[in-house]
Scaffold this motif. Structure first.
Motif, PDB file in Angstrom:
ATOM      1  N   VAL A 107      -3.929  10.503   3.715  1.00  0.00           N
ATOM      2  CA  VAL A 107      -5.080  11.378   3.492  1.00  0.00           C
ATOM      3  C   VAL A 107      -5.964  11.286   4.731  1.00  0.00           C
ATOM      4  N   VAL A 108      -6.318  12.433   5.284  1.00  0.00           N
ATOM      5  CA  VAL A 108      -7.092  12.477   6.521  1.00  0.00           C
ATOM      6  C   VAL A 108      -8.579  12.604   6.209  1.00  0.00           C
ATOM      7  N   ILE A 109      -9.392  11.876   6.972  1.00  0.00           N
ATOM      8  CA  ILE A 109     -10.852  11.962   6.885  1.00  0.00           C
ATOM      9  C   ILE A 109     -11.356  12.649   8.138  1.00  0.00           C
ATOM     10  N   GLY A 110     -12.128  13.687   7.984  1.00  0.00           N
ATOM     11  CA  GLY A 110     -12.653  14.400   9.145  1.00  0.00           C
ATOM     12  C   GLY A 110     -13.619  15.497   8.738  1.00  0.00           C
ATOM     13  N   ASP A 111     -13.876  16.386   9.652  1.00  0.00           N
ATOM     14  CA  ASP A 111     -14.788  17.512   9.416  1.00  0.00           C
ATOM     15  C   ASP A 111     -14.018  18.618   8.688  1.00  0.00           C
ATOM     16  N   GLY A 112     -14.304  18.769   7.395  1.00  0.00           N
ATOM     17  CA  GLY A 112     -13.587  19.751   6.587  1.00  0.00           C
ATOM     18  C   GLY A 112     -13.883  21.187   6.944  1.00  0.00           C
ATOM     19  N   PHE A 113     -14.919  21.411   7.766  1.00  0.00           N
ATOM     20  CA  PHE A 113     -15.251  22.782   8.174  1.00  0.00           C
ATOM     21  C   PHE A 113     -14.538  23.185   9.464  1.00  0.00           C
ATOM     22  N   ASP A 114     -13.812  22.234  10.050  1.00  0.00           N
ATOM     23  CA  ASP A 114     -13.058  22.507  11.280  1.00  0.00           C
ATOM     24  C   ASP A 114     -11.633  22.899  10.873  1.00  0.00           C
ATOM     25  N   ASN A 115     -11.381  24.197  10.799  1.00  0.00           N
ATOM     26  CA  ASN A 115     -10.079  24.671  10.330  1.00  0.00           C
ATOM     27  C   ASN A 115      -8.927  24.177  11.185  1.00  0.00           C
ATOM     28  N   GLU A 116      -9.126  24.113  12.475  1.00  0.00           N
ATOM     29  CA  GLU A 116      -8.057  23.669  13.368  1.00  0.00           C
ATOM     30  C   GLU A 116      -7.666  22.222  13.061  1.00  0.00           C
ATOM     31  N   LEU A 117      -8.672  21.407  12.767  1.00  0.00           N
ATOM     32  CA  LEU A 117      -8.429  20.007  12.450  1.00  0.00           C
ATOM     33  C   LEU A 117      -7.654  19.884  11.125  1.00  0.00           C
ATOM     34  N   VAL A 118      -8.056  20.656  10.142  1.00  0.00           N
ATOM     35  CA  VAL A 118      -7.405  20.625   8.832  1.00  0.00           C
ATOM     36  C   VAL A 118      -5.943  21.062   8.945  1.00  0.00           C
ATOM     37  N   ILE A 119      -5.716  22.149   9.677  1.00  0.00           N
ATOM     38  CA  ILE A 119      -4.342  22.666   9.831  1.00  0.00           C
ATOM     39  C   ILE A 119      -3.464  21.664  10.561  1.00  0.00           C
ATOM     40  N   ALA A 120      -4.008  21.035  11.617  1.00  0.00           N
ATOM     41  CA  ALA A 120      -3.235  20.051  12.379  1.00  0.00           C
ATOM     42  C   ALA A 120      -2.848  18.861  11.492  1.00  0.00           C
ATOM     43  N   ALA A 121      -3.776  18.431  10.650  1.00  0.00           N
ATOM     44  CA  ALA A 121      -3.492  17.293   9.760  1.00  0.00           C
ATOM     45  C   ALA A 121      -2.396  17.639   8.769  1.00  0.00           C
ATOM     46  N   MET A 122      -2.454  18.841   8.210  1.00  0.00           N
ATOM     47  CA  MET A 122      -1.452  19.243   7.218  1.00  0.00           C
ATOM     48  C   MET A 122      -0.074  19.420   7.870  1.00  0.00           C
ATOM     49  N   ARG A 123      -0.061  19.951   9.081  1.00  0.00           N
ATOM     50  CA  ARG A 123       1.214  20.098   9.786  1.00  0.00           C
ATOM     51  C   ARG A 123       1.831  18.749  10.107  1.00  0.00           C
ATOM     52  N   ALA A 124       0.972  17.747  10.345  1.00  0.00           N
ATOM     53  CA  ALA A 124       1.481  16.406  10.651  1.00  0.00           C
ATOM     54  C   ALA A 124       2.061  15.722   9.414  1.00  0.00           C
ATOM     55  N   GLY A 125       1.727  16.246   8.226  1.00  0.00           N
ATOM     56  CA  GLY A 125       2.291  15.689   6.996  1.00  0.00           C
ATOM     57  C   GLY A 125       1.299  15.080   6.041  1.00  0.00           C
ATOM     58  N   ALA A 126      -0.027  15.224   6.316  1.00  0.00           N
ATOM     59  CA  ALA A 126      -1.034  14.644   5.430  1.00  0.00           C
ATOM     60  C   ALA A 126      -0.982  15.294   4.048  1.00  0.00           C
ATOM     61  N   LYS A 127      -1.203  14.489   3.019  1.00  0.00           N
ATOM     62  CA  LYS A 127      -1.231  14.997   1.647  1.00  0.00           C
ATOM     63  C   LYS A 127      -2.490  15.799   1.374  1.00  0.00           C
ATOM     64  N   ALA A 175       0.835  -1.205   0.000  1.00  0.00           N
ATOM     65  CA  ALA A 175       0.000   0.000   0.000  1.00  0.00           C
ATOM     66  C   ALA A 175       0.871   1.257   0.000  1.00  0.00           C
ATOM     67  N   THR A 176       0.438   2.230  -0.778  1.00  0.00           N
ATOM     68  CA  THR A 176       1.160   3.507  -0.838  1.00  0.00           C
ATOM     69  C   THR A 176       0.337   4.656  -0.271  1.00  0.00           C
ATOM     70  N   LEU A 177      -0.925   4.384   0.083  1.00  0.00           N
ATOM     71  CA  LEU A 177      -1.794   5.434   0.604  1.00  0.00           C
ATOM     72  C   LEU A 177      -2.561   4.914   1.805  1.00  0.00           C
ATOM     73  N   VAL A 178      -2.564   5.703   2.869  1.00  0.00           N
ATOM     74  CA  VAL A 178      -3.286   5.348   4.095  1.00  0.00           C
ATOM     75  C   VAL A 178      -4.263   6.464   4.431  1.00  0.00           C
ATOM     76  N   PHE A 179      -5.505   6.109   4.683  1.00  0.00           N
ATOM     77  CA  PHE A 179      -6.505   7.053   5.171  1.00  0.00           C
ATOM     78  C   PHE A 179      -6.498   7.007   6.698  1.00  0.00           C
ATOM     79  N   VAL A 180      -6.514   8.161   7.316  1.00  0.00           N
ATOM     80  CA  VAL A 180      -6.546   8.243   8.782  1.00  0.00           C
ATOM     81  C   VAL A 180      -7.727   9.101   9.199  1.00  0.00           C
ATOM     82  N   GLY A 181      -8.620   8.526  10.008  1.00  0.00           N
ATOM     83  CA  GLY A 181      -9.739   9.301  10.542  1.00  0.00           C
ATOM     84  C   GLY A 181      -9.258  10.219  11.649  1.00  0.00           C
TER      85      GLY A 181
END
Length: 389
Positions: free
Chosen positions: A78-98, A46-52
């Motif tokens: 690739v992270v799955i979550g609430d796309g309207f939660d900016n804090e969640l989106v920023i945290a995922a991107m800082r962690a390295g999510a594509k 596998a080359t792609l992992v989804f993380v909730g």
């Protein structure tokens, strides 16, 4: 087909991803243990992992992403979550999510995103070659399925073609009676010892038939597949395929589950096992229709009709059209031979080498595993060889 790993506790996320990515591959649910994740990445390629991700567990989920990417820098998350939660989106991107997607996103958008990400990833080293996985699948418990599976495995077994029979069908461990074996190591033991399974353990623990065939049956309490996790079963199957040229697995009578569908996705060949009775066909058509609605890929599945009488309707070709599936084989009933094989614990090949059922099973084994012998030496040569087991 590709395998995508999904580290999420939401059942709805798994169903949605499986539907969205059915044309590209299959989705395997995994837990958050890093050692299990790394093992699955190695086993599946596998080359792609989804993380909730959610607010309550954001810190641990970000740490998981960072640890994954630190150890596997070529991996895409690739992270799955609430796309309207900016804090969640920023945290995922800082962690390295594509990327970050919201559960329920349209299938075309999900598959397009995944295709773009995977196409940009560098090619990974070729994985170790694995043996062929051949499944017998059917919605109705049937003791004769174990009889057929055991004889297919016997015919595939050769010194240079190590073969394993995994009997998880219903009734439980019927193949042991057919082969006259008493195991001390069963399927649940293999799952518990997953990290230790290698050639040495297989040779010492897996029960062996005189032919050299190894058998891994269900134990008295092993029961249904849902007692195990998808990741455990995937890793076990991958390990077994690395140690055998052929793995024949009897899953007849196992109820529909995520684990059963994952086995089908892993398999090289799927034998959809039915008898010509109306009740058996009806139950199997119900399951088949549901799988098709859910997008389960069945291009590698073929219809196997057992206990077939040419003089009694429906014809095998009619059944194949009804199931909308290529006809693999129609095995003659040969009721007397089946009963003798069970009661005398002898094989078809020993008891009646020229019977129509014996010949049909040999031809079927060759179709499923090219190179398997279709018949034994005859006449003087056979007497000199002492016969085959």
């Amino acid at each position: 087909m590709r395998t995508f790993l999904a580290c999420t506790s939401q059942e709805s996320d798994i169903s949605w991803l499986q539907g969205a990515l059915s044309e590209m591959g299959h989705v395997l649910r995994v837990g958050q243990r890093l050692d299990a994740l790394f093992a699955l990445i190695e086993a599946t390629g596998a080359t792609l992992v989804f993380v909730g991700m959610d607010r309550n567990n954001m810190s641990s989920q970000c740490a998981l992403i960072e640890s994954l990417l630190e150890a596997k820098p070529l991996l895409a998350v690739v992270v799955i979550g609430d796309g309207f939660d900016n804090e969640l989106v920023i945290a995922a991107m800082r962690a390295g999510a594509k990327d970050f997607i919201t559960a329920g996103l349209r299938s075309s958008e999900v598959s397009g995103l995944v295709r773009r990400i995977t196409d940009r990833l560098p090619a990974l080293p070729v994985r170790r070659e694995q043996g062929r996985l051949i499944l017998l699948v059917g919605n109705q418990p049937d003791a004769d399925a174990a009889l057929v599976a055991a004889h297919l495995a016997l015919r595939m077994q050769r010194p240079d073609q190590r073969t394993l029979l995994v009997d998880l069908g219903v009734p439980t461990a019927e193949s042991l009676d057919v082969l006259g074996l008493e195991p001390s190591f069963v399927f649940s033991d293999a799952v518990r010892n997953l990290r230790r399974i290698d050639r040495s353990l297989i040779d010492s623990a897996f029960v062996a038939h005189d032919s050299g065939l190894r058998v891994l049956p269900a134990g008295p309490g092993d029961g249904r597949l849902e007692h195990y996790s998808s990741s455990e079963l995937f890793l076990l199957t991958a390990t077994l395929r690395q140690n055998f040229e052929h793995v024949v697995m009897n899953l007849i009578g196992q109820p529909d589950s995520e684990m059963l569908r994952n086995f089908v996705a892993q398999a090289d060949r799927v034998c959809w096992y039915v008898d010509p009775s109306v009740s058996c066909c009806r139950r199997n058509l119900e399951l088949l229709s549901q799988w098709r609605v859910d997008g389960v890929k069945l291009e590698h599945a073929q219809l196997l009709v057992d206990r077939y009488y040419t003089s009694v309707a429906p014809a095998a070709k009619v059944l194949a059209r009804t199931f909308e599936m290529p006809l693999l084989a129609a095995l003659p009933a040969s009721a007397e031979l089946r009963l003798r094989a069970r009661n005398q614990r002898g094989t078809f090949f020993q008891l009646a080498p020229r019977d129509a059922l014996t010949r049909a099973v040999g031809e079927l084994a060759t179709a499923l595993a090219p190179g398997a012998p279709t018949k034994r030496p005859g006449g003087l040569l056979r007497r000199l060889a002492g016969g085959w087991s």
